[in-house]
Design an enzyme around this catalytic site. Structure first.
Site, PDB file in Angstrom:
ATOM      1  N   GLU A 185      24.881 -22.469 -25.528  1.00 30.46           N
ATOM      2  CA  GLU A 185      23.789 -21.567 -25.151  1.00 30.46           C
ATOM      3  C   GLU A 185      24.040 -20.815 -23.847  1.00 30.46           C
ATOM      4  O   GLU A 185      23.133 -20.641 -23.037  1.00 30.46           O
ATOM      5  CB  GLU A 185      22.471 -22.355 -25.083  1.00 30.46           C
ATOM      6  CG  GLU A 185      22.078 -22.891 -26.452  1.00 30.46           C
ATOM      7  CD  GLU A 185      20.856 -23.798 -26.412  1.00 30.46           C
ATOM      8  OE1 GLU A 185      19.967 -23.588 -27.262  1.00 30.46           O
ATOM      9  OE2 GLU A 185      20.777 -24.696 -25.582  1.00 30.46           O
TER      10      GLU A 185
HETATM   11  C1  ACM Z   1      22.293 -28.069 -27.810  1.00 23.69           C
HETATM   12  O1  ACM Z   1      21.416 -28.597 -28.533  1.00 23.69           O
HETATM   13  N1  ACM Z   1      22.000 -27.014 -27.057  1.00 23.69           N
HETATM   14  C2  ACM Z   1      23.641 -28.588 -27.763  1.00 23.69           C
END
Ligand code: ACM
Length: 529
Positions: A338
């Site tokens: 992310e």
């Molecule tokens: C995640 O759940 N951002 C690895």
């Protein structure tokens, strides 16, 4: 602190009342019948039932091989579980008599038990657990616990007989990596809470504890060269509480405790995104040089280290050097998920650089599967957390040698709600009832990934909504045992119909251990569970 009994007086009164009052001989006999050898989670690779049962005698000993401190430690651990509930002395001895409980080390290669497998033979004379390694003995001890009556898990003296059905179990894991992750960043969890979870994970033969140590809301591991990371960056958490962090000594205590349960700690420093706590602690890590405010919300994907700055590279080097030095295990997890506000070229350059640093400090790099969109280094491991199973870069990397840990979020994420009624948890990957947590195959979950690339499985537990042990347990039980079985048991044994019955039989153990669990309507729980 190994366990806590919530309702010991009630259980004791039930146990005491059941035997003298039992009006029907058949009911009393059924209650005393030993559990079948197949009644184990994760289900063993092979079970041959038969022959007379073993009953632990009051004067029994636990035999351990001479000259193996590791085997003696496993023996002491077993005695620590059995002594309070049986009231027996169970001394450890190194004499070679094969009666009572026997832990035996075999020659490496003998018995086909591998690095973690074991054989358990139960006869009227002895229960013999044999393995080529002390890890195998430890896993065999977990199986033995489950073959004894559930009340063996209580801290209070209980009624026997302490009988194990006759027969032989030969068992070894499907995958070498069987992990659980705890997010100690969104809400901080104390050393004692982590140790409690380690004990619960050990019951199901989990052998890796991944600690998500840093995120936007908090930095939880002391770094001597960067004291503000914890002094300031660790001072809050989701919802604005006081947060917390582990000193080096506390982190090492967790590592040692995990090792005593044959579990390797995998520390994660999530970068270049999920870094607000670091960006708030040190202004130089931001492109504009200005420290950010601390953050106590639950949004994701808004923070990034300033990749081009030399100060960032120096920071990453300092952190990885120190974390590597305090971690005996082979792995260092660099996150990489992310990173939505990191430019693509910066992301690729950053992952390249960080992988080199991790290697320089002697560790094997693990990253969330987004690192497959950069250039995974030889030997790198990617942790898959998608839900679709069609992510092309993951398949391409796996075909080129990157190994994978499977944590598909729609099956393996323990923080997903069970259903719309679940009071805590998230739902972005969908509600995850127990059958969904169980019914998946690591070898086929991502299209185009060769089965040989799969190193194992991991059950992550993110803690945006999770504040204490009771909430950890509510989400982990009963889904953690489901993921554990997917990781340990041979694919050919996979059966929801069998699993839900065996899972139901675990409930009295959880009650005896004081574990808070979700009574899923999919599982035929006994009323006492
Ligand atoms: C995640 O759940 N951002 C690895």
């Amino acid at each position: 602190m190994r366990r806590r009994s919530v309702v010991p007086a009630l259980l004791l009164s039930l146990g005491v009342a059941a035997v003298p009052a039992a009006p029907h001989a058949a009911a009393a006999a059924a209650a005393a019948a030993p559990l079948p050898l197949t009644q184990v989670v994760p289900v063993p690779a092979s079970v041959r039932a038969g022959g007379g049962a073993f009953t632990l005698a009051e004067d029994a000993a636990i035999h351990v091989p001479a000259g193996s401190p590791g085997a003696a430690a496993v023996g002491r651990y077993l005695a620590g579980i059995l002594r309070p509930s049986t009231g027996y002395g169970l001394p450890l001895t190194t004499n070679a008599r094969r009666e009572g409980i026997v832990l035996a080390l075999t020659e490496p290669g003998a018995g086909n038990t591998g690095a973690e497998g074991y054989r358990l033979q139960s006869t009227p004379r002895a229960v013999v657990i044999s393995a080529a390694t002390t890890a195998g003995l430890f896993h065999g001890v977990q199986t033995l616990r489950q073959l004894l009556p559930a009340s063996v898990e209580r801290e209070l003296y209980g009624l026997g007989p302490w009988t194990v059905a006759g027969g032989t179990i030969a068992d070894r894991p499907r995958y070498a990596y069987r992990g659980a992750m705890l997010d100690v960043a969104r809400h901080f969890h104390t050393v004692q809470q982590v140790e409690r979870y380690i004990d619960q994970l050990a019951l199901y033969k989990i052998n890796r504890l991944h600690l998500h140590l840093t995120d936007d809301q908090g930095w939880r591991i002391a770094i001597a060269s960067r004291p503000r990371l914890t002094a300031y960056g660790g001072s809050t958490q989701v919802g604005g509480g006081t947060g917390g962090y582990y000193t080096t000594a506390e982190y090492q205590q967790i590592v040692r405790y995990a090792a005593s349960r044959y579990m390797t700690v995998v520390p994660e420093i999530d970068m270049p995104g999920h870094t607000n706590a670091a960006l708030a602690s040190y202004g130089e890590l931001n492109c504009n040089g200005v420290p950010r405010a601390l953050y106590t919300g639950t949004a994701v994907g808004f923070s990034s280290l300033c990749v081009p700055k030399p100060a960032t590279t120096q920071f990453v080097d300092d952190v990885i050097r120190e974390v590597a030095a305090m971690t005996p295990g082979p792995y260092l997890h660099i996150g990489g998920d992310e990173a939505r506000v990191t430019g693509r070229a910066d992301y690729v350059a950053f992952v390249d650089r960080v992988q080199q640093i991790v290697r320089r400090y002697g560790k094997t790099v693990i990253g969330w599967h987004q690192i497959t969109g950069a250039d995974p280094a030889p030997g790198a491991i990617a942790q898959y957390w998608g839900t679709k199973g069609d992510e092309e870069p993951v398949a391409v990397a796996a075909q080129a040698g990157t190994r994978l840990i499977m944590s598909p979020a729609n099956h393996a994420y323990l923080d997903m709600k069970y259903d719309e009624e679940t009071p805590i948890g998230q739902k972005w990957a969908g509600y995850t009832e127990v059958q969904k947590a169980y019914d998946w195959n690591p070898a086929t979950v991502v299209r185009g990934v060769p089965a040989s690339a799969v190193l194992g499985v991991e059950a992550p537990l993110w803690s945006e909504t999770v504040t204490d042990s009771s909430e950890i347990e509510y989400l982990a039980f009963p889904r953690l045992p489901a993921i554990a079985e997917v990781g340990w048991s041979p694919a050919a044994t996979h059966s929801w119909a069998s699993f839900r019955q065996r899972l139901a039989a675990q409930a009295p153990r959880w009650t005896a251990l004081g574990i808070n669990y979700y009574r899923s309507p999919q599982v035929p729980w006994p009323w006492t569970g």
